[in-house]
Design a protein around this motif. Structure first.
Motif: not given
Ligand code: NAD
Length: 266
Positions: A31-35, A40-43, A107-111, A201-203, A225-227, A242-244
């Motif tokens: 989800a982080g790649i789409s913020t 929004p992501d879940f975290r 991808t875990q994303n549904i978007d 991804s928070s993994l 690559v995760n912030d 950092n940001k993807t």
């Protein structure tokens, strides 16, 4: 854009080199790649997920008991999901596929933003927002049919035209199994990959959080690559917090330079 630290610049160069030299690199995105596309992501501390706890509103048991809760959440979230556009992180991953460096995206994303950006080999392990299935007779509907239905019937839960049972989007809810094809394909890809690039991804969501372990157990490497830190940072070759949307295009830029240098040498 925040100024990069010298260590980050060096890590971007090393990540580019690993990707350039890889034989079978794959991407695992979350989800982080789409913020940076406004989803929004879940975290994070986004209001949406404070209002609708995903574990409750996006749980298959609560859906079966009372689908109206899920559809109320969907009404709030759908406009953002449907109107979102890819950001530089998605485009960078599509570029890596065009350069024949990345062989597949899990991808875990549904978007569907990877596909909108031009990625072709995409395994959506949590489904997507484009198809809807009847829980009674398995009739299948597309997004446009559902939007028309919601507008015309003005019901909170859209029902099947044939049997009247509630319709459910083809996204994997908490408590549901992953689609078989995507599950086994992604495990196979992870095992065969010599390099997995993990992006946003928070993994923490099982069973997908285990995919990098398959890559590691077969001798492959990880780039994360995760912030924020993840539980696998210690086992990764390179970690860029950092940001993807900032880091991935810079990696692509470096690889393009390497390709030119390589061509000049030969
Ligand atoms: P997650 O919400 O658990 O983790 C996202 C991670 O990305 C966090 O660690 C966060 O700090 C980081 N992050 C946020 N913005 C970032 C950025 N711009 N650059 C780099 N890192 C960033 O996401 P997950 O691991 O994918 O697992 C959550 C589940 O949520 C998945 O099952 C997914 O299906 C679902 N989900 C999907 C979407 C979507 O399709 N866009 C959105 C929300 C949730």
């Amino acid at each position: 854009m925040k100024k990069l630290k010298p260590k980050e610049i060096e890590d971007i160069r090393r990540a580019a080199e690993l990707l350039f030299l890889s034989k079978n690199a794959i991407v695992l995105s979350g989800a982080g790649i789409s913020t940076e596309s406004g989803i929004p992501d879940f975290r994070g501390d986004s209001g949406i997920w404070e209002k609708y706890k995903p574990e409750i509103y996006g749980n298959i048991q609560s859906f079966l008991t009372d689908p109206s809760k899920f559809w109320k959440m969907a009404e709030d979230i759908a406009p953002t999901l449907f109107s979102a556009e890819p950001n530089p992180g998605h485009y960078a991953i599509a570029d890596l596929e065009k350069m024949n460096i990345v062989k597949a995206v899990i991808t875990q994303n549904i978007d569907q933003l990877h596909q909108k950006a031009g990625s072709i080999i995409v395994y959506e392990v949590h489904g997507n927002i484009n198809r809807f299935t009847c829980l009674g007779c398995r009739a299948s509907y597309n997004k446009e049919q559902i939007l028309r239905k919601l507008k015309k019937e003005k019901k909170q839960v859209p029902g099947c035209n044939y049997c009247g049972a509630p319709l459910k989007p083809s996204v994997v809810l908490f408590g549901e199994n992953l689609p078989n094809f995507e599950k086994y394909m992604s495990i196979d890809l992870a095992k065969k990959s010599d390099l997995m690039l993990i992006a946003g991804s928070s993994l923490e969501v099982a069973p997908i959080c285990d995919l990098p372990l398959y890559t590691l157990s077969e001798g492959g490497k990880l780039i994360i690559v995760n912030d924020e830190p993840t539980g696998l940072d210690k086992r990764a070759e390179i970690v860029l917090n950092n940001k993807t949307g900032t880091i991935l295009p810079l990696i692509v830029e470096q690889i393009k330079k390497m390709i030119v240098e390589d061509e000049l040498k030969n």
